[in-house]
Structures are given as structure tokens and as C-alpha cells.
Enzyme design. Sequence first.
Site, mmCIF file in Angstrom:
data_model
loop_
_atom_site.group_PDB
_atom_site.id
_atom_site.type_symbol
_atom_site.label_atom_id
_atom_site.label_comp_id
_atom_site.label_asym_id
_atom_site.label_seq_id
_atom_site.Cartn_x
_atom_site.Cartn_y
_atom_site.Cartn_z
ATOM 1 N N HIS A 103 13.288 15.874 -29.348
ATOM 2 C CA HIS A 103 13.970 16.969 -28.649
ATOM 3 C C HIS A 103 13.703 18.232 -29.455
ATOM 4 O O HIS A 103 14.518 18.653 -30.272
ATOM 5 C CB HIS A 103 15.474 16.694 -28.538
ATOM 6 C CG HIS A 103 15.804 15.476 -27.732
ATOM 7 N ND1 HIS A 103 15.614 14.206 -28.203
ATOM 8 C CD2 HIS A 103 16.314 15.344 -26.468
ATOM 9 C CE1 HIS A 103 15.985 13.326 -27.271
ATOM 10 N NE2 HIS A 103 16.418 13.995 -26.214
ATOM 11 N N GLY A 111 11.676 12.980 -24.267
ATOM 12 C CA GLY A 111 11.403 12.648 -25.660
ATOM 13 C C GLY A 111 11.573 11.181 -25.999
ATOM 14 O O GLY A 111 10.811 10.634 -26.804
ATOM 15 N N ASP A 138 17.216 14.384 -31.765
ATOM 16 C CA ASP A 138 18.235 15.448 -31.790
ATOM 17 C C ASP A 138 18.579 15.876 -30.358
ATOM 18 O O ASP A 138 18.315 17.002 -29.949
ATOM 19 C CB ASP A 138 17.651 16.633 -32.597
ATOM 20 C CG ASP A 138 18.622 17.791 -32.700
ATOM 21 O OD1 ASP A 138 19.847 17.581 -32.589
ATOM 22 O OD2 ASP A 138 18.152 18.938 -32.889
#
Length: 289
Positions: free
Chosen positions: A42, A148, A168
Site C-alpha cells: 500500500h 497490494g 500498510d
Amino acid sequence: MLSYRHAFHAGNHADVLKHLAWLGVISHLKRKTKPFVLFDTHAGAGQYALDSEQAMLNREYDSGIARLDDVEPASALLSDYMAIVQPMMEAGIYPGSPGLAARAMRAQDAAHMMELHPAEFPALQSNLASFGSSHGQNGSIHLHHRDGLEGLIAMTPPTPNRGAILIDPPYEVKDEYGQVKTTLTTVLQRWQNAQAVVWYPLLSERAKEKAGLCQEMVQDIAKLGKNCFKAELTVTENTPDAGMYGSGVCIINPAWQLDEHLTQAMKEACLAIGPDARFSLQWLKQEAS
Ligand SMILES: C[S@@+](CC[C@H](N)C(=O)[O-])C[C@H]1O[C@@H](n2cnc3c(N)ncnc32)[C@H](O)[C@@H]1O
């Protein structure tokens, strides 16, 4: 749902913890000359102008990275971080995780950075353009406009199989906590020695059903059978209406002594962030390999 924009939060206390952890992992990988591969699931926009309308709205960096401005770092990790961040801050910019990794990588290393948001991805391309996409001084950087977690499964294990993952997510929807755990289960079965940093928010009761999900996710990650520790930074007390009172990173397969290096750096950072800032680190599974 893709409404989260990191520009509103760039350089806040959570970024300081997450980016020190990520740089710590990268720094330990750099101790050997052998190449490594990084995955940032991310990525966000790569770097952020602190005078943008979004960053200026709540000026979250004022209670995060801006507090470290005058620090003369004693620890090696904080010193490495400030060496990258300080010159950028002088230009009014804070690096995101891609900007930080791109500056820390060597010619022999590679990175895959993934971002799904239709506006953030072109910003990432533009902000990382100076690093190029083929092997240069800072290695080979590949940007992917895709999901992702799916991308991570599709691209791992990498060759060489030495490397690390940053996860993240914005955690906009509560399913994301479970998706992180499911993805890691798959990835770690195929890439046993992957090091991974998973960031998570610490949320008060105000977040309702999301409040305890990060702790459940961390417990689930600890059951994956890999050595791991969690490191948390809180900036206020966990009162019912505190909102995000801090954040944490769960680090899987951490390199030897990363716990000590992160602790030294975060203790210094806490002193600068303020009297309410507290750092803690707890091993969830620690077995000699
Ligand atoms: C917390 S921000 C990332 C910040 C960045 N890692 C940093 O430290 O600078 C989360 C990012 O994930 C992106 N995103 C949300 N869902 C995604 C998905 N399924 N796959 C990839 N990126 C996603 C958002 O657009 C946002 O830019």
C-alpha cells in the site's frame, strides 16, 4: 472503498514509527552485500508536500516528524532516518514509505510498490520518476497499479528470496484486518524467510467494532509460527473517545537485534514527540533459529 488519502496524515507519529521500523528492516538487509527485494503493498503517493491543502488541514506532522527537527540522534537507526528525512523536510516534503525505501536501496536491490487509488498511483509514478524503473544507483523500482495483497501473493517468493514486505493498509473496512492475516498465511508458506512489517492503528472505543480488531490480527499473526514482535507508540491515553491513540507495527522474522535498534531509536523519538509519548516492544514468539 478508496477514500483514504495519506496526504492528510503525512509525517504524523504513526509515520515516524512505521518508517523507522521499515528503515530498520532495510538497514539490516543492507548488512550483507547480497541483493534483496522489497514489497510495499500500500505505497501511497511516495512523498508529500507539507504545504499542500490536505497536509495543512490538520498539520498532523506538527505532532510527529516536526518534533524531531532539532534532535541530534544518538542511535544509528534514528540517525539513518533523519539523514534521509531532514533534507527533504527542509524542502517542505516528507517521504512516504516508497520515497524512504528508494533512497535507502542500493544498485543491486529491487522493489515492487503497489497502489490501487486512481489518483495516488500517478502521483507515485511522478514522485518516484527520478529513481527510474531499471537498475540505477538506487536499484530497480517497479510500480504497480493493482491491489497490494493480491500483487504480493502473485509476486512472491521473489528471486533472490531475500527481502521484506511492508503492509500498510488504510483499514477503511474491517475486513482488511482478516485479509492481512490470510495473505500473510499464504505468502509465508511459500516464502518462509520473508521479513514483514505490518502497521496497525490503536483505536479507542469510539471506533466501535473496529476497536479490538488490530489486537486480534496481531494475535493471529503470532500464530503463524514465525518469530515476531510488536512495537507500539501511544501518544495519548486510551480513553473511550480518544480515537486513534497510537499505532503499532508487528514485525515478522525480524533480523537479530532489530528489536534493540528500534527501541533505541523510538526512545529518542518519544522524548522529542512529547511527555505523553510511550513506546513498548513485546516479543510474541521468539525462538532461536
Ligand atoms: C496508509 S496509506 C499508505 C502510506 C504509505 N505506505 C507510506 O507509509 O507512505 C494506504 C494506501 O493504500 C492505498 N490502498 C487502499 N486499498 C488498496 C489496495 N487494495 N491495494 C493497494 N493499495 C491500496 C490507499 O490508496 C493509500 O494510498
